[in-house]
Write a protein that holds these residues in place. Sequence first.
Motif, PDB file in Angstrom:
ATOM      1  N   UNK A  21       0.839  -1.184   0.000  1.00 36.86           N
ATOM      2  CA  UNK A  21       0.000   0.000   0.000  1.00 36.86           C
ATOM      3  C   UNK A  21       0.881   1.243   0.000  1.00 36.86           C
ATOM      4  N   UNK A  22       0.468   2.244  -0.719  1.00 36.97           N
ATOM      5  CA  UNK A  22       1.148   3.530  -0.655  1.00 36.97           C
ATOM      6  C   UNK A  22       0.660   4.292   0.576  1.00 36.97           C
ATOM      7  N   UNK A  23       1.382   5.363   0.933  1.00 35.41           N
ATOM      8  CA  UNK A  23       0.916   6.188   2.045  1.00 35.41           C
ATOM      9  C   UNK A  23      -0.456   6.775   1.741  1.00 35.41           C
ATOM     10  N   UNK A  24      -0.668   7.164   0.488  1.00 32.55           N
ATOM     11  CA  UNK A  24      -1.954   7.733   0.104  1.00 32.55           C
ATOM     12  C   UNK A  24      -3.075   6.719   0.264  1.00 32.55           C
ATOM     13  N   UNK A  25      -2.834   5.472  -0.166  1.00 32.36           N
ATOM     14  CA  UNK A  25      -3.855   4.434  -0.065  1.00 32.36           C
ATOM     15  C   UNK A  25      -4.187   4.126   1.391  1.00 32.36           C
ATOM     16  N   UNK A  26      -3.161   3.987   2.216  1.00 34.59           N
ATOM     17  CA  UNK A  26      -3.403   3.662   3.620  1.00 34.59           C
ATOM     18  C   UNK A  26      -4.087   4.819   4.338  1.00 34.59           C
ATOM     19  N   UNK A  27      -3.628   6.036   4.093  1.00 36.28           N
ATOM     20  CA  UNK A  27      -4.229   7.181   4.773  1.00 36.28           C
ATOM     21  C   UNK A  27      -5.694   7.333   4.384  1.00 36.28           C
ATOM     22  N   UNK A  29      -7.732   4.823   3.500  1.00 37.46           N
ATOM     23  CA  UNK A  29      -8.467   3.734   4.133  1.00 37.46           C
ATOM     24  C   UNK A  29      -8.656   3.978   5.633  1.00 37.46           C
ATOM     25  N   UNK A  30      -7.609   4.510   6.277  1.00 39.81           N
ATOM     26  CA  UNK A  30      -7.648   4.704   7.728  1.00 39.81           C
ATOM     27  C   UNK A  30      -8.207   6.062   8.127  1.00 39.81           C
ATOM     28  N   UNK A  31      -8.561   6.897   7.147  1.00 37.10           N
ATOM     29  CA  UNK A  31      -9.144   8.224   7.406  1.00 37.10           C
ATOM     30  C   UNK A  31      -8.213   9.108   8.226  1.00 37.10           C
ATOM     31  N   UNK A  49      -2.149   5.828  20.826  1.00 34.28           N
ATOM     32  CA  UNK A  49      -2.476   4.389  20.765  1.00 34.28           C
ATOM     33  C   UNK A  49      -3.697   4.117  19.893  1.00 34.28           C
ATOM     34  N   UNK A  50      -4.651   5.052  19.885  1.00 36.76           N
ATOM     35  CA  UNK A  50      -5.836   4.875  19.055  1.00 36.76           C
ATOM     36  C   UNK A  50      -5.472   4.878  17.567  1.00 36.76           C
ATOM     37  N   UNK A  51      -4.547   5.740  17.191  1.00 38.35           N
ATOM     38  CA  UNK A  51      -4.112   5.766  15.799  1.00 38.35           C
ATOM     39  C   UNK A  51      -3.391   4.480  15.434  1.00 38.35           C
ATOM     40  N   UNK A  52      -2.553   3.982  16.335  1.00 42.04           N
ATOM     41  CA  UNK A  52      -1.848   2.729  16.064  1.00 42.04           C
ATOM     42  C   UNK A  52      -2.832   1.582  15.899  1.00 42.04           C
ATOM     43  N   UNK A  53      -3.859   1.557  16.731  1.00 44.03           N
ATOM     44  CA  UNK A  53      -4.858   0.498  16.622  1.00 44.03           C
ATOM     45  C   UNK A  53      -5.588   0.592  15.283  1.00 44.03           C
ATOM     46  N   UNK A  54      -5.907   1.813  14.871  1.00 45.29           N
ATOM     47  CA  UNK A  54      -6.621   1.999  13.611  1.00 45.29           C
ATOM     48  C   UNK A  54      -5.761   1.576  12.424  1.00 45.29           C
ATOM     49  N   UNK A  55      -4.507   2.004  12.416  1.00 43.54           N
ATOM     50  CA  UNK A  55      -3.616   1.685  11.294  1.00 43.54           C
ATOM     51  C   UNK A  55      -3.359   0.188  11.218  1.00 43.54           C
TER      52      UNK A  55
END
Length: 260
Positions: A21-27, A29-31, A49-55
């Motif tokens: 996944x590119x950074x654009x694709x992941x960002x 998807x993860x909003x 920690x919430x961001x880590x869980x989401x990613x």
Amino acid sequence: MTTTEPAVGQLLREWRERRRLSQLELSSQAAISTRHLSFVETGRSRPTPEMLMKITEHLDVPLRERNQILLAGGYAPRYPQHGLDEPELANVRAALRAVLTGHEPHPAVLINRWWELLEANDAITFLMTDVDPALLEPPVNVLRLSLHPDGLAPRIANLGQWRAHLLGQVRRRAVQTGDAKLAALHEELVAYPGGTGPALAPTDVVLPLRLRHEGGELSFFSIAATVETAADVTVDELVIESFFPADAGTAERLRELVGG
């Protein structure tokens, strides 16, 4: 000598690249913003920690590695890890045993992420004849047991085909998880003799395991099942592999063996 653990940003980047996944694709998807994700990966921003869980959820990171990423970020692990014999997993273990027993007279095994045998039903014992006892010493690795020259390999009629299938499974899981232990297992198994077999015929619908056994040949295909709602590291890594007769002769022979 001392070793430095990878930074949380580096781990996230490795998992993103592993998922292609590119950074654009992941960002997307993860909003989260691409800029923020870039800052996290380069260490310029500390993720919550919430961001880590989401990613890690969007990257489909196994629970074991999610805990490692949280630790690398300076946070406590979120997912417990209990032993299969501990009281917390009693209901899960009872259910798994019921599945194994209910599958008789057909063989079934419970394995972990490294294909180490945790439990099996009684039907599996009928397939273990002429196996070197050393390969049955715990922890038993079912892939080593299958492909080792002193294991089942001499009795597998389509060893080349089955070997290629198993090696492909290990290689893919090693790549998907970045697990060094799986990579080492793949290297070990590749070194065993066995070659490659013919491709499946256009009319084949499954790849059978054709096992020579006293009185004839047994033919199986397998189905793997996992606990989809796992929130514990151990449970997340459990797999039940159930073997089904690929022909009527095998089904009848198993009824005779296990029934007797």
